[in-house]
Design an enzyme around this catalytic site. Structure first.
Site, PDB file in Angstrom:
ATOM      1  N   SER A   1       0.854  -1.187   0.000  1.00 32.77           N
ATOM      2  CA  SER A   1       0.000   0.000   0.000  1.00 32.77           C
ATOM      3  C   SER A   1       0.892   1.240   0.000  1.00 32.77           C
ATOM      4  O   SER A   1       1.909   1.271   0.699  1.00 32.77           O
ATOM      5  CB  SER A   1      -0.860  -0.014   1.273  1.00 32.77           C
ATOM      6  OG  SER A   1      -1.626   1.171   1.367  1.00 32.77           O
ATOM      7  N   LYS A   2       0.510   2.244  -0.777  1.00 33.32           N
ATOM      8  CA  LYS A   2       1.236   3.516  -0.692  1.00 33.32           C
ATOM      9  C   LYS A   2       0.573   4.284   0.453  1.00 33.32           C
ATOM     10  O   LYS A   2      -0.234   5.200   0.247  1.00 33.32           O
ATOM     11  CB  LYS A   2       1.184   4.270  -2.023  1.00 33.32           C
ATOM     12  CG  LYS A   2       2.146   5.447  -2.065  1.00 33.32           C
ATOM     13  CD  LYS A   2       2.322   5.961  -3.485  1.00 33.32           C
ATOM     14  CE  LYS A   2       2.938   7.334  -3.523  1.00 33.32           C
ATOM     15  NZ  LYS A   2       4.270   7.435  -2.946  1.00 33.32           N
ATOM     16  N   ALA A   3       0.873   3.813   1.655  1.00 36.13           N
ATOM     17  CA  ALA A   3       0.216   4.297   2.871  1.00 36.13           C
ATOM     18  C   ALA A   3       1.120   5.300   3.572  1.00 36.13           C
ATOM     19  O   ALA A   3       2.334   5.111   3.653  1.00 36.13           O
ATOM     20  CB  ALA A   3      -0.067   3.115   3.796  1.00 36.13           C
TER      21      ALA A   3
END
Ligand code: PMP
Length: 302
Positions: A158-160
């Site tokens: 995830s590009k969290a």
């Protein structure tokens, strides 16, 4: 580089389906995303009015949210349209776009099932300053103390927002020592990536890059692999140990912001940006720019 703070620029931001004035695109202090890191985002660039691989970025935003157990209330098509309008309403052609989605304020604890999912898209002007000679000098990288986490420890696909804690700390430490950025190892001590870009090496005309199994498989990374293969160059995705850096001749990093940036130094290791770095950075610029915008010197480079 202290310019105008990002909350004091002017223009319009797309905020939950509507355009609001830049100054009014605010969140409350009791926002789940702020306290518990329930936020995902994208970084994209428009060249000559066209967002490079726009749909892939929007699909990744959806997937980043899914991994964090929330669902965006806007479809891929709706976010695509929002991005298009953000550029249009602000009159931008060469710009950076920042879509972001986060959990709101309805619940304030670890559980967050009832929190509203908010989505915003901001953009700001960012031309690509293309100076091959300057770029080919290469940037200097430190080696970060923090490592990319095990996929069993963090939602690495995830590009969290939360995954950037260690990136900011690492980049600060590198900059304090005069480096441009830091290369990070992974939880097993293998070479992983930089704080906001993927990494490639060259040895005997072959390009080597770490397998993206515990860090972001960048859209630029995948583009660079395609471009290199289209040139007939071999690209090997494999596990790379830091002591192998001694044997590589060239190194470059890839990312939406970094584009293709050659590297001259990583800690004690030295690289000389050469034919592969130069070709990759030019091929990338040709790939991202609409044909009519490609500078003369790149067309000539073929
Ligand atoms: N790794 C990290 C940690 C990043 O923040 C980025 C930038 N989004 C990348 C790699 C490169 O990804 P992309 O090429 O999709 O911009």
């Amino acid at each position: 580089m202290a310019g105008v703070p990002f909350d004091q620029m002017t223009g319009k931001i797309w905020f939950n389906g509507e355009f609001v004035d830049w100054a009014d695109a605010k969140v409350h202090v009791l926002t789940h995303g702020l306290h518990y890191g329930s936020s995902v985002f994208e970084g994209e660039r428009a060249y000559g009015g066209v967002i490079f691989k726009s749909r892939e970025h929007t699909e990744r935003l959806h997937e980043s949210a899914r991994v964090l157990d929330f669902k965006l209330p806007y479809s891929v098509d709706e976010i695509e349209e929002a991005k298009r309008q953000v550029l249009q309403i602000n009159g931008f052609t060469d710009a950076y776009l920042r879509p972001v989605a986060w959990r709101g304020s309805e619940m304030m604890g670890v559980s967050a099932q009832k929190n509203k999912i908010n989505v915003a898209v901001a953009a700001w002007q960012w031309p690509s300053y293309f100076d091959p000679e300057e770029r080919l000098k290469g940037i200097r990288l430190d080696i970060a103390a923090y490592r990319r986490p095990d996929p069993a420890t963090a939602p690495v696909k995830s590009k969290a927002a939360g995954l950037y804690m260690i990136c900011t700390i690492s980049k600060h430490a590198a900059e304090a020592k005069g480096y441009a950025d830091a290369m990070m190892l992974d939880w097993q001590g293998r070479v992983a990536e930089c704080t906001g870009a993927n990494i490639f090496f060259v040895k005997d005309g072959v390009i080597h890059t770490p397998i993206a199994d515990c860090f972001l498989d960048g859209i630029t990374r995948r583009t660079a692999i395609e471009l290199a293969r289209a040139r007939g160059w071999e690209v090997v995705e494999r596990r790379i140990m830091p002591d192998e850096l001694e044997g590589f001749s060239e190194c470059f990093i890839t990312g939406t912001a970094a584009e293709v940036t050659p590297v001259s130094e990583i800690g004690p290791y030295r690289f000389t940006p050469g034919e592969i770095c130069e070709t990759m950075l030019k091929d990338y610029l040709v790939a991202v720019m609409p044909a009519s915008e490609v500078p003369e010197k790149l067309v000539a480079a073929g």
